[in-house]
Design a protein around this motif. Structure first.
Motif, PDB file in Angstrom:
ATOM      1  N   SER A 136       5.401  10.833   7.080  1.00 16.56           N
ATOM      2  CA  SER A 136       5.887  11.845   6.146  1.00 16.56           C
ATOM      3  C   SER A 136       5.219  11.673   4.773  1.00 16.56           C
ATOM      4  O   SER A 136       4.819  12.653   4.138  1.00 16.56           O
ATOM      5  N   LEU A 137       5.096  10.434   4.337  1.00 11.35           N
ATOM      6  CA  LEU A 137       4.432  10.146   3.068  1.00 11.35           C
ATOM      7  C   LEU A 137       2.979  10.609   3.111  1.00 11.35           C
ATOM      8  O   LEU A 137       2.491  11.242   2.167  1.00 11.35           O
ATOM      9  N   LEU A 138       2.294  10.312   4.203  1.00  8.74           N
ATOM     10  CA  LEU A 138       0.893  10.723   4.319  1.00  8.74           C
ATOM     11  C   LEU A 138       0.762  12.241   4.301  1.00  8.74           C
ATOM     12  O   LEU A 138      -0.115  12.777   3.617  1.00  8.74           O
ATOM     13  N   VAL A 173      -4.403   5.405  -5.825  1.00  3.12           N
ATOM     14  CA  VAL A 173      -4.031   6.045  -4.565  1.00  3.12           C
ATOM     15  C   VAL A 173      -5.249   6.125  -3.647  1.00  3.12           C
ATOM     16  O   VAL A 173      -5.165   5.810  -2.457  1.00  3.12           O
ATOM     17  N   ARG A 174      -6.389   6.527  -4.197  1.00  5.76           N
ATOM     18  CA  ARG A 174      -7.624   6.572  -3.399  1.00  5.76           C
ATOM     19  C   ARG A 174      -7.933   5.199  -2.804  1.00  5.76           C
ATOM     20  O   ARG A 174      -8.275   5.087  -1.629  1.00  5.76           O
ATOM     21  N   GLY A 175      -7.845   4.177  -3.639  1.00  7.05           N
ATOM     22  CA  GLY A 175      -8.130   2.809  -3.181  1.00  7.05           C
ATOM     23  C   GLY A 175      -7.197   2.368  -2.060  1.00  7.05           C
ATOM     24  O   GLY A 175      -7.630   1.752  -1.078  1.00  7.05           O
ATOM     25  N   ALA A 176      -5.920   2.697  -2.198  1.00  7.01           N
ATOM     26  CA  ALA A 176      -4.951   2.335  -1.156  1.00  7.01           C
ATOM     27  C   ALA A 176      -5.269   3.077   0.138  1.00  7.01           C
ATOM     28  O   ALA A 176      -5.239   2.487   1.224  1.00  7.01           O
ATOM     29  N   LEU A 177      -5.597   4.354   0.038  1.00  3.49           N
ATOM     30  CA  LEU A 177      -5.936   5.134   1.240  1.00  3.49           C
ATOM     31  C   LEU A 177      -7.209   4.613   1.899  1.00  3.49           C
ATOM     32  O   LEU A 177      -7.264   4.473   3.128  1.00  3.49           O
ATOM     33  N   GLU A 178      -8.236   4.316   1.108  1.00  6.61           N
ATOM     34  CA  GLU A 178      -9.478   3.763   1.660  1.00  6.61           C
ATOM     35  C   GLU A 178      -9.218   2.443   2.378  1.00  6.61           C
ATOM     36  O   GLU A 178      -9.770   2.193   3.454  1.00  6.61           O
ATOM     37  N   THR A 179      -8.388   1.613   1.785  1.00  7.95           N
ATOM     38  CA  THR A 179      -8.048   0.325   2.395  1.00  7.95           C
ATOM     39  C   THR A 179      -7.339   0.535   3.723  1.00  7.95           C
ATOM     40  O   THR A 179      -7.644  -0.127   4.721  1.00  7.95           O
ATOM     41  N   LEU A 180      -6.403   1.464   3.758  1.00  8.14           N
ATOM     42  CA  LEU A 180      -5.673   1.748   4.992  1.00  8.14           C
ATOM     43  C   LEU A 180      -6.593   2.328   6.062  1.00  8.14           C
ATOM     44  O   LEU A 180      -6.490   1.969   7.235  1.00  8.14           O
ATOM     45  N   VAL A 181      -7.503   3.218   5.673  1.00  8.15           N
ATOM     46  CA  VAL A 181      -8.464   3.770   6.639  1.00  8.15           C
ATOM     47  C   VAL A 181      -9.293   2.633   7.230  1.00  8.15           C
ATOM     48  O   VAL A 181      -9.488   2.557   8.448  1.00  8.15           O
ATOM     49  N   GLY A 182      -9.767   1.725   6.386  1.00  9.58           N
ATOM     50  CA  GLY A 182     -10.544   0.581   6.868  1.00  9.58           C
ATOM     51  C   GLY A 182      -9.745  -0.317   7.797  1.00  9.58           C
ATOM     52  O   GLY A 182     -10.273  -0.830   8.783  1.00  9.58           O
ATOM     53  N   ALA A 183      -8.471  -0.484   7.507  1.00 14.05           N
ATOM     54  CA  ALA A 183      -7.623  -1.353   8.332  1.00 14.05           C
ATOM     55  C   ALA A 183      -7.343  -0.744   9.700  1.00 14.05           C
ATOM     56  O   ALA A 183      -7.088  -1.462  10.663  1.00 14.05           O
ATOM     57  N   LEU A 184      -7.416   0.579   9.807  1.00 11.97           N
ATOM     58  CA  LEU A 184      -7.111   1.247  11.074  1.00 11.97           C
ATOM     59  C   LEU A 184      -8.350   1.671  11.851  1.00 11.97           C
ATOM     60  O   LEU A 184      -8.243   2.214  12.940  1.00 11.97           O
ATOM     61  N   THR A 185      -9.513   1.437  11.279  1.00 12.60           N
ATOM     62  CA  THR A 185     -10.763   1.809  11.931  1.00 12.60           C
ATOM     63  C   THR A 185     -11.356   0.589  12.619  1.00 12.60           C
ATOM     64  O   THR A 185     -11.569  -0.435  11.973  1.00 12.60           O
ATOM     65  N   PRO A 186     -11.622   0.700  13.925  1.00  2.00           N
ATOM     66  CA  PRO A 186     -12.178  -0.454  14.645  1.00  2.00           C
ATOM     67  C   PRO A 186     -13.547  -0.846  14.106  1.00  2.00           C
ATOM     68  O   PRO A 186     -14.340   0.014  13.728  1.00  2.00           O
ATOM     69  N   MET A 192       0.833  -1.209   0.000  1.00  2.00           N
ATOM     70  CA  MET A 192       0.000   0.000   0.000  1.00  2.00           C
ATOM     71  C   MET A 192       0.870   1.263   0.000  1.00  2.00           C
ATOM     72  O   MET A 192       0.588   2.219  -0.719  1.00  2.00           O
ATOM     73  N   LEU A 193       1.918   1.256   0.802  1.00  2.00           N
ATOM     74  CA  LEU A 193       2.816   2.416   0.844  1.00  2.00           C
ATOM     75  C   LEU A 193       3.546   2.598  -0.483  1.00  2.00           C
ATOM     76  O   LEU A 193       3.768   3.738  -0.927  1.00  2.00           O
ATOM     77  N   ALA A 194       3.887   1.500  -1.126  1.00  2.00           N
ATOM     78  CA  ALA A 194       4.526   1.589  -2.446  1.00  2.00           C
ATOM     79  C   ALA A 194       3.567   2.223  -3.455  1.00  2.00           C
ATOM     80  O   ALA A 194       3.989   3.037  -4.292  1.00  2.00           O
ATOM     81  N   VAL A 195       2.296   1.867  -3.379  1.00  2.00           N
ATOM     82  CA  VAL A 195       1.302   2.484  -4.268  1.00  2.00           C
ATOM     83  C   VAL A 195       1.257   3.987  -4.016  1.00  2.00           C
ATOM     84  O   VAL A 195       1.257   4.784  -4.957  1.00  2.00           O
ATOM     85  N   LEU A 196       1.232   4.385  -2.750  1.00  2.00           N
ATOM     86  CA  LEU A 196       1.170   5.813  -2.415  1.00  2.00           C
ATOM     87  C   LEU A 196       2.412   6.563  -2.870  1.00  2.00           C
ATOM     88  O   LEU A 196       2.330   7.734  -3.233  1.00  2.00           O
ATOM     89  N   LYS A 197       3.562   5.901  -2.878  1.00  2.00           N
ATOM     90  CA  LYS A 197       4.818   6.536  -3.294  1.00  2.00           C
ATOM     91  C   LYS A 197       4.975   6.549  -4.807  1.00  2.00           C
ATOM     92  O   LYS A 197       5.327   7.565  -5.395  1.00  2.00           O
ATOM     93  N   GLU A 198       4.741   5.403  -5.414  1.00  2.00           N
ATOM     94  CA  GLU A 198       5.137   5.207  -6.806  1.00  2.00           C
ATOM     95  C   GLU A 198       4.016   5.378  -7.821  1.00  2.00           C
ATOM     96  O   GLU A 198       4.281   5.490  -9.015  1.00  2.00           O
ATOM     97  N   GLU A 199       2.778   5.386  -7.380  1.00  2.00           N
ATOM     98  CA  GLU A 199       1.646   5.466  -8.308  1.00  2.00           C
ATOM     99  C   GLU A 199       0.864   6.765  -8.133  1.00  2.00           C
ATOM    100  O   GLU A 199      -0.339   6.793  -8.345  1.00  2.00           O
ATOM    101  N   ARG A 200       1.535   7.819  -7.775  1.00  2.00           N
ATOM    102  CA  ARG A 200       0.856   9.084  -7.477  1.00  2.00           C
ATOM    103  C   ARG A 200       0.065   9.613  -8.676  1.00  2.00           C
ATOM    104  O   ARG A 200      -0.905  10.344  -8.512  1.00  2.00           O
TER     105      ARG A 200
END
Length: 175
Positions: free
Chosen positions: A70-72, A28-41, A14-22
């Motif tokens: 920093s990436l975020l 990028v939206r999909g990776a961020l949504e996935t990360l939000v879901g993973a961190l939300t109880p 996911m971080l590679a997508v955010l770095k390399e697929e800007r």
């Protein structure tokens, strides 16, 4: 446990997508949504007290990744509304689950607070998310409170109040 194992493997991807697929905003939206879901109880029936909480474990995994905060913060300069919105939600989830780690990271990142404060001048939804994040971020962190004042937070807030037709005369701000 399966979710944790998958995310432990998935965070670097996911971080590679955010770095390399800007350039690929949808990705990028999909990776961020996935990360939000993973961190939300996930609210479900109470289990045993020693039950693993995936959101907390995932927060720990993400915040340990070198340069993830920093990436975020760098994503906040993207033009796409949803990229900025999901980034603020992800930072809020990190703050909710691990406030000290996020506060420490933001203090070490050049212009970290400034990037967040720039979001106050963004669209209303982004502005509201940024204001909530900054409010919670400064609540327990004296160093961030000082930076908040130094960066002109009150002037920006008064500017927002005037812009929205209010008066700053009766406003009480507690830091």
């Amino acid at each position: 446990m399966r979710i944790l194992v998958q995310m432990k493997i998935g965070f670097p991807v996911m971080l590679a997508v955010l770095k390399e697929e800007r350039d690929d905003v949808e990705m990028v939206r999909g990776a961020l949504e996935t990360l939000v879901g993973a961190l939300t109880p996930i609210e479900h029936a109470k289990g045993p007290k020693n039950e693993v909480q995936p959101a907390l474990m995932n927060t720990d995994l993400l915040s340990r990744e070198a340069d993830s905060i920093s990436l975020l913060l760098s994503l906040l300069s993207e033009e796409d509304f949803y990229v900025r919105y999901y980034t603020l939600q992800l930072l809020t989830a990190l703050l909710t689950n691990s406030p000290n780690r996020l506060q420490e990271a933001i203090l070490t990142i050049p212009r970290g607070i400034t990037r967040l404060m720039d979001m106050l001048m963004d669209r209303e939804v982004i502005r509201n998310e940024a204001l909530l994040l900054l409010t919670y971020l400064t609540r327990e962190a004296e160093e961030i409170q000082k930076m908040w004042v130094f960066e002109g937070a009150f002037e920006k807030i008064f500017s927002i109040i005037k812009e929205e037709g209010g008066s700053e005369g009766g406003v009480v701000v507690q830091v």
